[in-house]
Design a protein around this motif. Sequence first.
Motif, PDB file in Angstrom:
ATOM      1  N   LEU A 284      23.317  18.100  14.993  1.00  0.00           N
ATOM      2  CA  LEU A 284      24.666  17.564  15.090  1.00  0.00           C
ATOM      3  C   LEU A 284      25.247  17.275  13.709  1.00  0.00           C
ATOM      4  O   LEU A 284      26.447  17.479  13.471  1.00  0.00           O
ATOM      5  N   THR A 285      24.412  16.812  12.799  1.00  0.00           N
ATOM      6  CA  THR A 285      24.873  16.491  11.447  1.00  0.00           C
ATOM      7  C   THR A 285      24.823  17.698  10.515  1.00  0.00           C
ATOM      8  O   THR A 285      25.265  17.605   9.356  1.00  0.00           O
ATOM      9  N   GLY A 286      24.288  18.800  10.969  1.00  0.00           N
ATOM     10  CA  GLY A 286      24.200  19.991  10.120  1.00  0.00           C
ATOM     11  C   GLY A 286      22.972  20.039   9.246  1.00  0.00           C
ATOM     12  O   GLY A 286      22.822  20.970   8.437  1.00  0.00           O
ATOM     13  N   GLU A 287      22.067  19.073   9.372  1.00  0.00           N
ATOM     14  CA  GLU A 287      20.850  19.090   8.562  1.00  0.00           C
ATOM     15  C   GLU A 287      19.869  20.163   9.038  1.00  0.00           C
ATOM     16  O   GLU A 287      18.955  20.524   8.299  1.00  0.00           O
ATOM     17  N   ARG A 288      20.056  20.640  10.244  1.00  0.00           N
ATOM     18  CA  ARG A 288      19.200  21.704  10.784  1.00  0.00           C
ATOM     19  C   ARG A 288      20.075  22.718  11.498  1.00  0.00           C
ATOM     20  O   ARG A 288      21.004  22.354  12.225  1.00  0.00           O
ATOM     21  N   LEU A 289      19.763  23.986  11.310  1.00  0.00           N
ATOM     22  CA  LEU A 289      20.427  25.031  12.065  1.00  0.00           C
ATOM     23  C   LEU A 289      19.915  25.038  13.497  1.00  0.00           C
ATOM     24  O   LEU A 289      18.748  24.726  13.750  1.00  0.00           O
ATOM     25  N   VAL A 290      20.775  25.377  14.432  1.00  0.00           N
ATOM     26  CA  VAL A 290      20.316  25.499  15.811  1.00  0.00           C
ATOM     27  C   VAL A 290      19.275  26.612  15.892  1.00  0.00           C
ATOM     28  O   VAL A 290      18.170  26.435  16.413  1.00  0.00           O
ATOM     29  N   VAL A 291      19.628  27.759  15.369  1.00  0.00           N
ATOM     30  CA  VAL A 291      18.686  28.883  15.342  1.00  0.00           C
ATOM     31  C   VAL A 291      18.172  29.018  13.907  1.00  0.00           C
ATOM     32  O   VAL A 291      18.758  29.709  13.079  1.00  0.00           O
ATOM     33  N   ASP A 292      17.095  28.305  13.605  1.00  0.00           N
ATOM     34  CA  ASP A 292      16.494  28.409  12.270  1.00  0.00           C
ATOM     35  C   ASP A 292      15.553  29.605  12.246  1.00  0.00           C
ATOM     36  O   ASP A 292      15.458  30.375  13.212  1.00  0.00           O
ATOM     37  N   HIS A 452      15.701  25.577  24.078  1.00  0.00           N
ATOM     38  CA  HIS A 452      16.444  25.756  25.325  1.00  0.00           C
ATOM     39  C   HIS A 452      15.868  24.909  26.454  1.00  0.00           C
ATOM     40  O   HIS A 452      16.423  24.871  27.552  1.00  0.00           O
ATOM     41  N   GLU A 453      14.749  24.203  26.209  1.00  0.00           N
ATOM     42  CA  GLU A 453      14.166  23.320  27.213  1.00  0.00           C
ATOM     43  C   GLU A 453      14.459  21.853  26.920  1.00  0.00           C
ATOM     44  O   GLU A 453      13.910  20.970  27.574  1.00  0.00           O
ATOM     45  N   ILE A 454      15.298  21.574  25.923  1.00  0.00           N
ATOM     46  CA  ILE A 454      15.590  20.192  25.546  1.00  0.00           C
ATOM     47  C   ILE A 454      16.236  19.428  26.698  1.00  0.00           C
ATOM     48  O   ILE A 454      15.960  18.251  26.921  1.00  0.00           O
ATOM     49  N   SER A 455      17.108  20.090  27.430  1.00  0.00           N
ATOM     50  CA  SER A 455      17.787  19.448  28.565  1.00  0.00           C
ATOM     51  C   SER A 455      18.154  20.516  29.580  1.00  0.00           C
ATOM     52  O   SER A 455      18.203  21.710  29.239  1.00  0.00           O
ATOM     53  N   VAL A 461      22.688  26.954  29.266  1.00  0.00           N
ATOM     54  CA  VAL A 461      23.343  27.688  28.170  1.00  0.00           C
ATOM     55  C   VAL A 461      22.496  28.888  27.759  1.00  0.00           C
ATOM     56  O   VAL A 461      23.016  29.984  27.513  1.00  0.00           O
ATOM     57  N   PHE A 462      21.198  28.691  27.691  1.00  0.00           N
ATOM     58  CA  PHE A 462      20.292  29.763  27.286  1.00  0.00           C
ATOM     59  C   PHE A 462      20.252  30.877  28.322  1.00  0.00           C
ATOM     60  O   PHE A 462      20.422  32.063  27.995  1.00  0.00           O
ATOM     61  N   LEU A 463      20.059  30.515  29.586  1.00  0.00           N
ATOM     62  CA  LEU A 463      19.888  31.527  30.632  1.00  0.00           C
ATOM     63  C   LEU A 463      21.160  32.333  30.862  1.00  0.00           C
ATOM     64  O   LEU A 463      21.091  33.535  31.132  1.00  0.00           O
ATOM     65  N   THR A 464      22.321  31.706  30.763  1.00  0.00           N
ATOM     66  CA  THR A 464      23.571  32.421  31.005  1.00  0.00           C
ATOM     67  C   THR A 464      23.927  33.377  29.875  1.00  0.00           C
ATOM     68  O   THR A 464      24.860  34.172  30.017  1.00  0.00           O
ATOM     69  N   ARG A 465      23.183  33.331  28.782  1.00  0.00           N
ATOM     70  CA  ARG A 465      23.429  34.237  27.653  1.00  0.00           C
ATOM     71  C   ARG A 465      22.238  35.135  27.360  1.00  0.00           C
ATOM     72  O   ARG A 465      22.275  35.926  26.415  1.00  0.00           O
ATOM     73  N   ILE A 480      22.916  34.923  19.359  1.00  0.00           N
ATOM     74  CA  ILE A 480      23.030  33.754  18.489  1.00  0.00           C
ATOM     75  C   ILE A 480      24.492  33.353  18.324  1.00  0.00           C
ATOM     76  O   ILE A 480      24.830  32.155  18.353  1.00  0.00           O
ATOM     77  N   GLU A 481      25.368  34.320  18.175  1.00  0.00           N
ATOM     78  CA  GLU A 481      26.792  34.035  17.994  1.00  0.00           C
ATOM     79  C   GLU A 481      27.372  33.285  19.179  1.00  0.00           C
ATOM     80  O   GLU A 481      28.232  32.408  19.031  1.00  0.00           O
ATOM     81  N   SER A 482      26.907  33.602  20.374  1.00  0.00           N
ATOM     82  CA  SER A 482      27.405  32.923  21.577  1.00  0.00           C
ATOM     83  C   SER A 482      26.629  31.642  21.870  1.00  0.00           C
ATOM     84  O   SER A 482      27.191  30.656  22.365  1.00  0.00           O
ATOM     85  N   PHE A 483      25.350  31.645  21.542  1.00  0.00           N
ATOM     86  CA  PHE A 483      24.468  30.538  21.927  1.00  0.00           C
ATOM     87  C   PHE A 483      24.678  29.291  21.068  1.00  0.00           C
ATOM     88  O   PHE A 483      24.731  28.173  21.588  1.00  0.00           O
ATOM     89  N   GLU A 484      24.801  29.452  19.768  1.00  0.00           N
ATOM     90  CA  GLU A 484      24.858  28.296  18.866  1.00  0.00           C
ATOM     91  C   GLU A 484      26.014  27.343  19.162  1.00  0.00           C
ATOM     92  O   GLU A 484      25.789  26.128  19.316  1.00  0.00           O
ATOM     93  N   PRO A 485      27.281  27.813  19.242  1.00  0.00           N
ATOM     94  CA  PRO A 485      28.362  26.847  19.512  1.00  0.00           C
ATOM     95  C   PRO A 485      28.242  26.185  20.881  1.00  0.00           C
ATOM     96  O   PRO A 485      28.531  25.002  21.027  1.00  0.00           O
TER      97      PRO A 485
END
Length: 564
Positions: A284-292, A452-455, A461-465, A480-485
């Motif tokens: 959320l703060t940008g300290e980590r990429l969603v897809v690192d 994708h198992e966090i919640s 979000v993961f399965l629909t993409r 990744i382009e669709s999943f991250e946002p």
Amino acid sequence: MKPDARPIPGPPDSGKWSRRLGVGIIVFMLGGAFLQVAFRETLPDDGIPRIRFAHTLLHGGLREALDAVARDYEALMEARGTPVRVEQLAVPDRTYQQWLRTQLVGGTAPEIVMNQANLSTSMVARYLVPVSDRITEVNPYNEGTPLEGLRWRDTFFDGMEYGGFVFELAEHHGIPVSASTTRIFANRRILDEILADPANARLAERLGPEGIPSSYDAFLELCEAARRLGESTGRVIIPIAGSDTNAALIIDTLVGNQTSRMLVHEQPLFDFRVSNDQLRLDMLTGERLVVDELYRAGLQLAREVGRQMQPGFIQQRREDATFLFTQERAFMIAASVWDAASFRSIMGERFDVVVFPIPTPEPGHPRAPFSYGPPTELGVFPSGVFGLVNIHSHERVERALDFLRYLTSHPGQTTFVRQSGWLPAISEVDPAPGTEAFMPRLEGYPLGPRLHEISPDHRRVFLTRLHLLTAPQDGLERFIESFEPAFLEEIVPSMQSAHRNALTATNQQDTLIGAAWWLATRHPDHAFDGSEKLGLLVDSSHPNEANTLFFQAELQRILRRSRE
């Protein structure tokens, strides 16, 4: 002459009729409740008490195995002069949750119900009997076996640390009856056809004596060879049968294989755990990429294997994948030991398979640089939990509890395992012949977190993409382009929901803490050890509450700063 003066009738006394109607409804409800209880507690015509248990275990051979245990128990009770009849109610998985809730609320539930993540914590607390004090007793049905004299919970191979334990309530509310591991099933006849082709001579050298792939790349080669066999013979041969369930078994393993490094480098307490809350705050703060780089490498592996499944697999159910495999339209399938009996039942004499763990890249793999090695199954614990329903009389609950003792005793588990082909939930019981390949692997490395198992919302979000990930061209980048946002959008609401649920569960524990304190201080000689329960509740409640409040405050601080 004037007509007789008669009073004009007025409107009826609505208050009077309302009172009568209310009394009538109350009498009707009380009468219905009385008849329901009377019916529920009345013995059958033969005068022999019944024990009913409900489950969703429709796998081939499973009901027969449970019946065999039930008949042994009935014979034992008959010999003791206390005859009883055991009846099972098999309910399809798709309707079980609604059926179970309806039965519990309506007061018509059987004495024993399977609670495999089907009931909320509040429903468990309201309808299922806590058994933490009962599992500390010796199981009498283990007399004369290697487990004789052990506490019931100590006969389970995990000491019932997890099986049947509800963390929010700090209480056991059920008894597990089996264990399960995941394996790849490969059709041996198709495998023999592949290896008979001289063009696959190099591949044959990379397979073990049973045709088991010696590496992750050999596994992919085997998939491609199956595809070529189908094309050359004009048959439909899908390398791997996929579905929303079966595909997840492979994808989660491959992603976790790459993210396992997080368990070593990013766990401040050195307990091989990563906080989901901390991960979400860092994103959320940008300290980590969603897809690192770790998650990206895992997704690349998921793409490679996902492209070996049939198109649209994520919209299909487990039954669809089972159909493809058992009709020999698919070469392989990822499934659990629980499914082996179903495959055998459907395929009959055609059931001839090679079984092996899900292959993962070896250390130093060029496309999977973060692998430590194969995953361990040391964390496998007994599952298939059966709980006791508290709407019945004490006598019926005790009778049902006694049957669960026998079902999870050495003789009961021996019969169950040999009849079903499932893995035992307790120690000192040998697996059924032919199921040795399903025993948990104790060596290896734990799987890392799957973002994708966090919640549940992030999983959606993961399965629909996921279809983007397995697209022919630029699948990983498009995903990744669709999943991250979309992933980022779910962080705040998912954390807020998790915090509310956690605090609600913690508040519910306050009542239990008060009750345990009262027993420990006012009735220290009570059969129930209130002091032990009090310590367990406090040890679990306080850290959970402190952790939740900390991350709740951190989230609020970040949101305030973003609005400034």
